[in-house]
Design a protein around this motif. Structure first.
Motif, PDB file in Angstrom:
ATOM      1  N   PRO A  98      -2.167   6.777  -5.518  1.00  0.00           N
ATOM      2  CA  PRO A  98      -2.258   5.623  -4.631  1.00  0.00           C
ATOM      3  C   PRO A  98      -1.972   4.304  -5.347  1.00  0.00           C
ATOM      4  CG  PRO A  98      -4.440   6.520  -5.113  1.00  0.00           C
ATOM      5  CD  PRO A  98      -3.443   7.468  -5.694  1.00  0.00           C
ATOM      6  N   LYS A  99      -1.322   3.398  -4.619  1.00  0.00           N
ATOM      7  CA  LYS A  99      -0.946   2.096  -5.203  1.00  0.00           C
ATOM      8  C   LYS A  99      -1.386   0.952  -4.285  1.00  0.00           C
ATOM      9  CE  LYS A  99       2.152   3.389  -8.566  1.00  0.00           C
ATOM     10  NZ  LYS A  99       1.928   4.805  -8.487  1.00  0.00           N
TER      11      LYS A  99
ATOM     12  N   TYR B 207      -4.883   2.112  -3.656  1.00  0.00           N
ATOM     13  CA  TYR B 207      -5.659   2.294  -4.891  1.00  0.00           C
ATOM     14  C   TYR B 207      -7.066   1.696  -4.695  1.00  0.00           C
ATOM     15  CZ  TYR B 207      -7.456   1.849  -9.597  1.00  0.00           C
ATOM     16  OH  TYR B 207      -8.264   1.929 -10.695  1.00  0.00           O
ATOM     17  N   ALA B 208      -7.120   0.516  -4.065  1.00  0.00           N
ATOM     18  CA  ALA B 208      -8.438  -0.112  -3.827  1.00  0.00           C
ATOM     19  C   ALA B 208      -9.288   0.797  -2.947  1.00  0.00           C
ATOM     20  CB  ALA B 208      -8.262  -1.483  -3.174  1.00  0.00           C
ATOM     21  N   ARG B 209      -8.665   1.391  -1.915  1.00  0.00           N
ATOM     22  CA  ARG B 209      -9.434   2.303  -1.039  1.00  0.00           C
ATOM     23  C   ARG B 209      -9.880   3.535  -1.814  1.00  0.00           C
ATOM     24  NH1 ARG B 209      -4.810   1.544   2.228  1.00  0.00           N
ATOM     25  NH2 ARG B 209      -5.070  -0.297   3.520  1.00  0.00           N
ATOM     26  N   PHE B 210      -9.018   4.031  -2.706  1.00  0.00           N
ATOM     27  CA  PHE B 210      -9.380   5.189  -3.547  1.00  0.00           C
ATOM     28  C   PHE B 210     -10.641   4.853  -4.352  1.00  0.00           C
ATOM     29  CE2 PHE B 210      -9.247   6.657  -7.962  1.00  0.00           C
ATOM     30  CZ  PHE B 210      -9.352   8.032  -7.792  1.00  0.00           C
ATOM     31  N   SER B 211     -10.650   3.670  -4.944  1.00  0.00           N
ATOM     32  CA  SER B 211     -11.771   3.295  -5.796  1.00  0.00           C
ATOM     33  C   SER B 211     -13.039   3.073  -4.955  1.00  0.00           C
ATOM     34  CB  SER B 211     -11.403   2.035  -6.590  1.00  0.00           C
ATOM     35  OG  SER B 211     -12.330   1.838  -7.609  1.00  0.00           O
TER      36      SER B 211
ATOM     37  N   SER C  85       0.850  -1.184   0.000  1.00  0.00           N
ATOM     38  CA  SER C  85       0.000   0.000   0.000  1.00  0.00           C
ATOM     39  C   SER C  85       0.887   1.235   0.000  1.00  0.00           C
ATOM     40  CB  SER C  85      -0.871  -0.021   1.266  1.00  0.00           C
ATOM     41  OG  SER C  85      -1.809   1.015   1.229  1.00  0.00           O
ATOM     42  N   ARG C  86       0.579   2.167  -0.910  1.00  0.00           N
ATOM     43  CA  ARG C  86       1.405   3.386  -0.970  1.00  0.00           C
ATOM     44  C   ARG C  86       0.550   4.578  -1.380  1.00  0.00           C
ATOM     45  NH1 ARG C  86       5.832   1.813  -4.291  1.00  0.00           N
ATOM     46  NH2 ARG C  86       5.320   3.252  -5.958  1.00  0.00           N
ATOM     47  N   GLY C  87       0.853   5.760  -0.804  1.00  0.00           N
ATOM     48  CA  GLY C  87       0.160   6.982  -1.197  1.00  0.00           C
ATOM     49  C   GLY C  87      -0.947   7.353  -0.222  1.00  0.00           C
ATOM     50  N   ASP C  88      -1.641   8.453  -0.554  1.00  0.00           N
ATOM     51  CA  ASP C  88      -2.764   8.895   0.279  1.00  0.00           C
ATOM     52  C   ASP C  88      -3.877   9.367  -0.656  1.00  0.00           C
ATOM     53  OD1 ASP C  88      -4.596  10.073   1.905  1.00  0.00           O
ATOM     54  OD2 ASP C  88      -3.166  11.324   3.004  1.00  0.00           O
ATOM     55  N   ARG C  89      -4.984   8.666  -0.627  1.00  0.00           N
ATOM     56  CA  ARG C  89      -6.077   8.891  -1.583  1.00  0.00           C
ATOM     57  C   ARG C  89      -6.976  10.069  -1.243  1.00  0.00           C
ATOM     58  NH1 ARG C  89      -7.098   5.732   2.530  1.00  0.00           N
ATOM     59  NH2 ARG C  89      -9.165   5.661   3.475  1.00  0.00           N
ATOM     60  N   HIS C  90      -6.966  10.517   0.030  1.00  0.00           N
ATOM     61  CA  HIS C  90      -8.056  11.362   0.518  1.00  0.00           C
ATOM     62  C   HIS C  90      -8.305  12.614  -0.320  1.00  0.00           C
ATOM     63  CE1 HIS C  90      -7.462   8.819   4.132  1.00  0.00           C
ATOM     64  NE2 HIS C  90      -8.780   8.941   4.178  1.00  0.00           N
TER      65      HIS C  90
END
Ligand SMILES: Cc1cc2nc3c(=O)[nH]c(=O)nc-3n(C[C@H](O)[C@H](O)[C@H](O)COP(=O)(O)OP(=O)(O)OC[C@H]3O[C@@H](n4cnc5c(N)ncnc54)[C@H](O)[C@@H]3O)c2cc1C
Length: 401
Positions: A352-353, A357-361, A314-319
């Protein structure tokens, strides 16, 4: 295997007549339950008439999701997750064919006598034709997504009538919720459920509009996917791949293309399957596996030797990206293609990766769907939106009305 009569309770119930209005009205996802005498149970079983994910999680997995656990909040009850791909992919499968391989293996080893899956109609490569497969050849003929609403459960009557006792069902969340609800009525000794995530599905006409609005050559598309690199990859008959950035989609034109059921759905991750095989929580090019319970582990164990695997990351921040996407979607903002491409490149680098990425979606779809239900079916909002989805949506500022 001997043909048996349906139970007397079922003999009295009649499937919905073709052309009649389904019990869930415009929210019907055409899961197929109402095409059978199991329509008898529709008020309780239909995902859009009676949202009961937490109760069914309890009966399928022995516990419902722990909302305090951030991974369970998003991805549902699970024992573990991983990224995987087949060492030797099945040509023409949606990804590497893990789903078809598990189903074939289960038939091979006699774990099941039949598999509910969906082939395409002879005249249309994307036209869904659910079947109760009894051979590996029939399962393999069902590989690749039919990216439309598909009445997979319409073959359930055949299960009881065939006298089959051990069954695998492959399906998306709304199909699996209805299945779990009627599972005890099917006369089975063992049911295995292999799910895929699902979002933004469309009717066959909606799919045509999507292809015509988005691809340069809609008639030659054999396969497509919304990829983790923020582009849609269309594969054409000649093997070429056309990539269209998400940010270049004609949002205004496409707003009404998704089925109302999908705009009201909060079971993106197929919470009630024993094993889920998707892609969105895995790095680009890999499939994402969620083992929910011991039955799911048993299914995965059958093919582990054929897989290359790696831990989930998990990488990045989707918010910020999710928050910005809410007004952009509302206004139907479409970027010019050069800007969309540029944005795609930038977001691929810093966006996000993996699980993020799944949380972003999930966040983007749940906020959009929450607003859809609030505006179009306000009387359903409280009971229809599961607690986990309310918690996810509450992280964002939504328009008042
Ligand atoms: C409509 C749809 C939307 C999806 N959206 C996402 C997503 O947003 N994120 C994500 O991570 N994954 C999503 N998936 C899952 C993903 O696209 C792959 O299907 C999954 O990773 C399995 O790939 P595979 O190569 O192992 O499958 P294959 O071996 O090619 O097998 C595909 C299986 O899917 C079944 N199937 C095909 N169409 C349908 C349908 N309409 N309804 C029910 N079952 C069907 C077939 O019976 C077949 O057994 C979606 C799947 C579908 C069907």
């Amino acid at each position: 295997m001997t043909a048996v009569q349906p139970s007397p309770k079922h003999q009295k119930s009649k499937a919905l007549k073709p052309g009649s209005r389904p019990p869930a009205k415009e929210l019907c996802s055409e899961c197929g339950l109402c095409d059978t005498y199991y329509i008898h149970y529709v008020k309780e079983a239909c995902a859009f008439l009676n949202q009961q994910i937490a109760t069914l999680e309890e009966s399928a997995h022995g516990l419902s999701r722990n909302l305090e656990n951030p991974d369970e909040l998003y991805f549902g009850v699970h024992q573990h997750m991983m990224a995987a791909r087949k060492q030797e992919p099945i040509a023409g499968a949606q990804w590497t064919g893990i789903v078809s391989t598990i189903a074939c293996s289960m038939l091979d080893r006699g774990l099941v006598e039949g598999v509910v899956c969906v082939q395409n109609t002879p005249e249309d490569r994307f036209g869904p034709m659910p079947i109760l497969a009894r051979t590996k050849a029939e399962v393999l003929a069902a590989k690749v997504n039919k990216p439309t609403l598909s009445p997979n459960l319409s073959v359930l009557e055949q299960v009881e009538q065939s006298g089959m006792k051990r069954l695998l069902v492959i399906g998306v969340g709304c199909q699996i919720q209805a299945l779990r609800s009627v599972q005890k009525e099917l006369g089975l000794e063992k049911l295995y459920v292999l799910g895929t995530p699902c979002v933004d599905n469309v009717s066959r006409e909606g799919l045509q509009k999507f292809l015509e609005t988005t691809s340069k050559s809609p008639e030659t598309v054999v396969h497509y996917e919304f990829m983790q690199d923020f582009r849609i990859h269309f594969k054409h008959e000649d093997g070429s791949i056309e990539k269209v950035p998400f940010f270049g989609l004609n949002t205004k034109e496409l707003k009404d293309v998704f089925a109302p059921s999908c705009l009201s759905c909060f079971d993106y991750v197929n919470s009630l399957a024993d094993l889920v095989v998707g892609y969105m929580g895995a790095p680009y090019g890999w499939q994402w596996i969620v083992v929910r319970n011991q039955t799911g582990q048993e299914m995965l164990d059958l093919v582990t030797e054929q897989l290359e695997t790696q831990p989930v990351m998990s990488r990045g921040d989707r918010h910020a990206a999710v928050q910005q996407s809410i007004p952009a979607y509302e206004k139907g903002v479409t970027l010019p293609m050069w800007a969309a491409k540029l944005m795609g490149v930038a977001i691929e680098r810093i966006g996000p990766k993996g699980l993020e990425y799944a949380r972003f979606s999930i966040d983007s779809h749940f906020t959009r769907n929450y607003l859809y239900v609030k505006r179009n079916h306000p009387e359903k909002l409280e009971a229809h939106v599961p607690e986990f989805a309310k918690q996810i949506v509450s992280q964002y500022q939504l328009p008042e009305s």
